[in-house]
Design a protein around this motif. Structure first.
Motif, PDB file in Angstrom:
ATOM      1  N   THR A  71       4.782   0.972  -0.646  1.00 34.31           N
ATOM      2  CA  THR A  71       5.469   1.392  -1.858  1.00 34.31           C
ATOM      3  C   THR A  71       5.543   2.910  -1.871  1.00 34.31           C
ATOM      4  OG1 THR A  71       5.476   1.256  -4.277  1.00 34.31           O
ATOM      5  CG2 THR A  71       3.339   1.421  -3.204  1.00 34.31           C
ATOM      6  N   LEU A  72       6.608   3.456  -2.413  1.00 34.83           N
ATOM      7  CA  LEU A  72       6.783   4.901  -2.488  1.00 34.83           C
ATOM      8  C   LEU A  72       7.690   5.226  -3.662  1.00 34.83           C
ATOM      9  CD1 LEU A  72       9.270   5.989   0.328  1.00 34.83           C
ATOM     10  CD2 LEU A  72       8.679   3.624  -0.094  1.00 34.83           C
ATOM     11  N   SER A  73       7.466   6.408  -4.220  1.00 35.94           N
ATOM     12  CA  SER A  73       8.234   6.842  -5.390  1.00 35.94           C
ATOM     13  C   SER A  73       8.864   8.190  -5.127  1.00 35.94           C
ATOM     14  CB  SER A  73       7.328   6.922  -6.622  1.00 35.94           C
ATOM     15  OG  SER A  73       6.771   5.651  -6.928  1.00 35.94           O
ATOM     16  N   GLY A  74       9.952   8.456  -5.839  1.00 32.03           N
ATOM     17  CA  GLY A  74      10.643   9.729  -5.699  1.00 32.03           C
ATOM     18  C   GLY A  74      12.052   9.622  -6.231  1.00 32.03           C
ATOM     19  N   GLN A  75      12.947  10.440  -5.670  1.00 32.80           N
ATOM     20  CA  GLN A  75      14.344  10.413  -6.075  1.00 32.80           C
ATOM     21  C   GLN A  75      15.235  10.315  -4.847  1.00 32.80           C
ATOM     22  OE1 GLN A  75      15.754  13.091  -9.132  1.00 32.80           O
ATOM     23  NE2 GLN A  75      13.670  13.586  -9.779  1.00 32.80           N
ATOM     24  N   VAL A 119       0.863  -1.182   0.000  1.00 33.20           N
ATOM     25  CA  VAL A 119       0.000   0.000   0.000  1.00 33.20           C
ATOM     26  C   VAL A 119       0.902   1.235   0.000  1.00 33.20           C
ATOM     27  CG1 VAL A 119      -1.854  -1.188   1.223  1.00 33.20           C
ATOM     28  CG2 VAL A 119      -0.101   0.029   2.528  1.00 33.20           C
ATOM     29  N   PRO A 120       0.391   2.396  -0.383  1.00 34.37           N
ATOM     30  CA  PRO A 120       1.220   3.605  -0.363  1.00 34.37           C
ATOM     31  C   PRO A 120       1.771   3.878   1.036  1.00 34.37           C
ATOM     32  CG  PRO A 120      -0.783   3.986  -1.623  1.00 34.37           C
ATOM     33  CD  PRO A 120      -0.955   2.654  -0.957  1.00 34.37           C
ATOM     34  N   ALA A 121       3.023   4.271   1.097  1.00 35.81           N
ATOM     35  CA  ALA A 121       3.638   4.591   2.382  1.00 35.81           C
ATOM     36  C   ALA A 121       2.885   5.748   3.038  1.00 35.81           C
ATOM     37  CB  ALA A 121       5.105   4.958   2.179  1.00 35.81           C
TER      38      ALA A 121
END
Length: 240
Positions: free
Chosen positions: A76-80, A54-56
Motif C-alpha cells: 500500500t502507498l499514498s500520495g498524489q 504492507v507499506p511499499a
C-alpha cells in the motif's frame, strides 16, 4: 562387402544413440528443474497475494528488491498522482486492444512509484477518456518487477518519442525526469468495476505443464535407446 561395413555402422549407431539419449535426458532434467521452479513460484505468489498489505518499500530497501524477495507482495502507498506524466503501454487483453495506464505516484517522502492503474480500451486511450484522480490517494496492489528485457520479437522502446512497449520502469522514470524513483511498479487492485482504467488485472495463474514435457523428453530418450538396441540385435544376428 557388407561385413567390413558393419563395425562402422555399429559405431555410428552407438554414437548417435548416446548423443540422442544424452540430449533428450538433459532436456527432461531441465524440465524437472523448471517444474520445481514453477511450483515454488505458484506457492510463493499464492501466499503473497492473499497476505495483508504492507507499506511499499522505500529507498533503503530498493537495492535488495528482486522477483524472489518481493514480487507479487501486496503493498500500500499514498500520495498524489502526477497525471501529466501518465504513460500508455499497448497490450492485448480480454477487452480487445488496450493500454496499461502507468501513472507516477508522488509520495509524501519525496519518492515516486509508478502505478499500473489497470487496463484501458484502446479507443478510450486514444482520446484520453479515463479517470485522472486529483488530490491525495491511497493505492493497494501487487509489487511487480520492471520489465527491462524484451522478448525475442518484441518491439524496442522509443523513449525519445515517449513510446514504450513494455513496463520498463527505469527507462520510463529516467525519460520523465522522475527522481528518486522506485525500481519497481505496483499493479493496482480492482476499484470501481465500471470505471476505466480497470485494476486487478495481474495474471496470478501460471500454466504448469513441465511434468508432461519432462516425461515426453525421457520417453524420447527411451525410444532412442530401444531403437539402438534393435539395430544392434539385427546387426549381430545378421553377422551370426
Amino acid at each position: 562387402m557388407s561385413r567390413p561395413r558393419r563395425p562402422a555402422r555399429l559405431i555410428l549407431t552407438a554414437l548417435l544413440a548416446v548423443l540422442g539419449i544424452a540430449a533428450f535426458s538433459a532436456l527432461g532434467v531441465w524440465q524437472i528443474e523448471r517444474l520445481h521452479w514453477k511450483l515454488d513460484l505458484i506457492a510463493r505468489v499464492d501466499a503473497r497475494i492473499h497476505a495483508e498489505p504492507v507499506p511499499a518499500p522505500g529507498p533503503a530497501d530498493w537495492p535488495g528488491i528482486s522477483a524472489e524477495s518481493a514480487e507479487y507482495r501486496r503493498v500500500t502507498l499514498s500520495g498524489q498522482f502526477l497525471n501529466a506524466d501518465t504513460v500508455l503501454i499497448y497490450t492485448p487483453s480480454d477487452y480487445g486492444p488496450a493500454f496499461w495506464v502507468l501513472t507516477p505516484l508522488a509520495r509524501d517522502d519525496g519518492t515516486v512509484v509508478m502505478v499500473n492503474r489497470g487496463l484501458l480500451p484502446e479507443a478510450l486511450g486514444r482520446v484520453g477518456d479515463f479517470r485522472k484522480p486529483e488530490g491525495p490517494v491511497t493505492v493497494t496492489g501487487l509489487l511487480r518487477i520492471s520489465e527491462d528485457r524484451g522478448w525475442l520479437f518484441s518491439r524496442e522502446n522509443d523513449p525519445a518519442a515517449r513510446k514504450w512497449y513494455r513496463r520498463d520502469i527505469g527507462s520510463i522514470t529516467e525519460t520523465l525526469g522522475l527522481s528518486p524513483a522506485a525500481p519497481y511498479f505496483v499493479d493496482a487492485e480492482l476499484g470501481d468495476p465500471a470505471a476505466w482504467p480497470r485494476g486487478g488485472q495481474t495474471v496470478v495463474a501460471f500454466r504448469n505443464a513441465h511434468l508432461s514435457y519432462a516425461l515426453t523428453w525421457f520417453a524420447l530418450a527411451a525410444v532412442v535407446a530401444l531403437g539402438a538396441a534393435l539395430v544392434f540385435r539385427h546387426e549381430l544376428r545378421g553377422r551370426g
